[in-house]
Design an enzyme around this catalytic site. Structure first.
Site, short mmCIF file in Angstrom:
data_model
loop_
_atom_site.label_atom_id
_atom_site.label_comp_id
_atom_site.label_asym_id
_atom_site.label_seq_id
_atom_site.Cartn_x
_atom_site.Cartn_y
_atom_site.Cartn_z
N ILE A 31 -38.61 62.52 29.39
CA ILE A 31 -38.96 63.77 30.07
C ILE A 31 -39.82 64.68 29.19
CG2 ILE A 31 -36.97 65.19 29.37
CD1 ILE A 31 -36.62 65.88 32.37
N ASN A 86 -32.46 56.75 17.14
CA ASN A 86 -31.87 57.84 16.38
C ASN A 86 -30.35 57.69 16.35
OD1 ASN A 86 -34.28 59.22 15.76
ND2 ASN A 86 -34.33 60.15 17.79
N VAL A 95 -28.81 62.68 22.70
CA VAL A 95 -28.07 62.05 23.80
C VAL A 95 -27.24 60.91 23.20
CG1 VAL A 95 -28.24 60.81 25.98
CG2 VAL A 95 -29.85 62.66 25.49
N HIS A 99 -29.88 54.45 22.81
CA HIS A 99 -31.15 54.21 23.49
C HIS A 99 -32.23 53.92 22.47
CE1 HIS A 99 -30.65 58.51 22.72
NE2 HIS A 99 -31.96 58.56 22.52
P1 AMP Z 1 -32.56 61.33 21.05
O1 AMP Z 1 -33.02 62.61 20.43
O2 AMP Z 1 -32.92 60.12 20.25
O3 AMP Z 1 -31.09 61.38 21.42
O4 AMP Z 1 -33.41 61.19 22.37
C1 AMP Z 1 -33.02 61.69 23.61
C2 AMP Z 1 -34.27 61.70 24.46
O5 AMP Z 1 -33.88 61.81 25.81
C3 AMP Z 1 -35.23 62.86 24.16
O6 AMP Z 1 -36.50 62.35 23.78
C4 AMP Z 1 -35.29 63.61 25.50
O7 AMP Z 1 -36.57 64.13 25.77
C5 AMP Z 1 -34.87 62.53 26.49
N1 AMP Z 1 -34.27 63.00 27.72
C6 AMP Z 1 -33.24 63.86 27.85
N2 AMP Z 1 -32.96 64.04 29.16
C7 AMP Z 1 -33.82 63.25 29.85
C8 AMP Z 1 -34.02 62.99 31.24
N3 AMP Z 1 -33.27 63.57 32.19
N4 AMP Z 1 -34.99 62.12 31.60
C9 AMP Z 1 -35.75 61.53 30.65
N5 AMP Z 1 -35.61 61.73 29.34
C10 AMP Z 1 -34.66 62.58 28.94
#
Ligand code: AMP
Length: 113
Positions: A31, A86, A95, A99
């Site tokens: 996003i 991460n 999150v 991932h």
């Molecule tokens: P991390 O910081 O490695 O946990 O990455 C989490 C990623 O999830 C970040 O790059 C956010 O921009 C992405 N993210 C969070 N919510 C959403 C969403 N609803 N749709 C797509 N990406 C998301």
């Protein structure tokens, strides 16, 4: 997991810009993209970190990694891409459902990493 945003995306409760899905994983566009192409490969079983991963989850993650090159090809990343996972606070994990970031579509530079 009840409060996990990626579990909700996998369940279809929150929309996503999906690029690939199968029984093991969902790949959708981030996003807040940090490169021309920035997708997230999310294994469907919920686990927060590699340190919590059990054997079955490790097998799923292995299959995800095996399938990423074909997904990258579909995303037009034949010139290369970077994968980032991460892990924890110092890495900036926000999150807590494991991932893999897939970044590309442009030269990414030699730093980081
Ligand atoms: P991390 O910081 O490695 O946990 O990455 C989490 C990623 O999830 C970040 O790059 C956010 O921009 C992405 N993210 C969070 N919510 C959403 C969403 N609803 N749709 C797509 N990406 C998301």
């Amino acid at each position: 997991m009840e409060d996990c945003i990626f579990c909700k995306i996998i369940a279809g409760e929150i929309p996503s810009d999906k690029v690939y899905e199968d029984e093991d994983m969902l790949v959708f566009r981030d996003i807040a993209p940090q490169a021309k192409v920035h997708c997230l490969c999310v294994p469907k079983p919920h686990f927060a970190a590699l340190s919590e991963m059990d054997g079955a989850q490790a097998e799923t993650l292995k299959r995800c990694l095996e399938k990423i090159p074909a997904v990258a090809q579909k995303l037009g990343l034949a010139d290369g891409y970077r994968l980032i996972v991460n892990q924890g606070k110092n890495a900036g994990q926000t999150v807590f459902h494991l991932h893999i970031h897939i970044l590309g579509g442009q030269p990414l530079g030699e730093k980081f990493v």
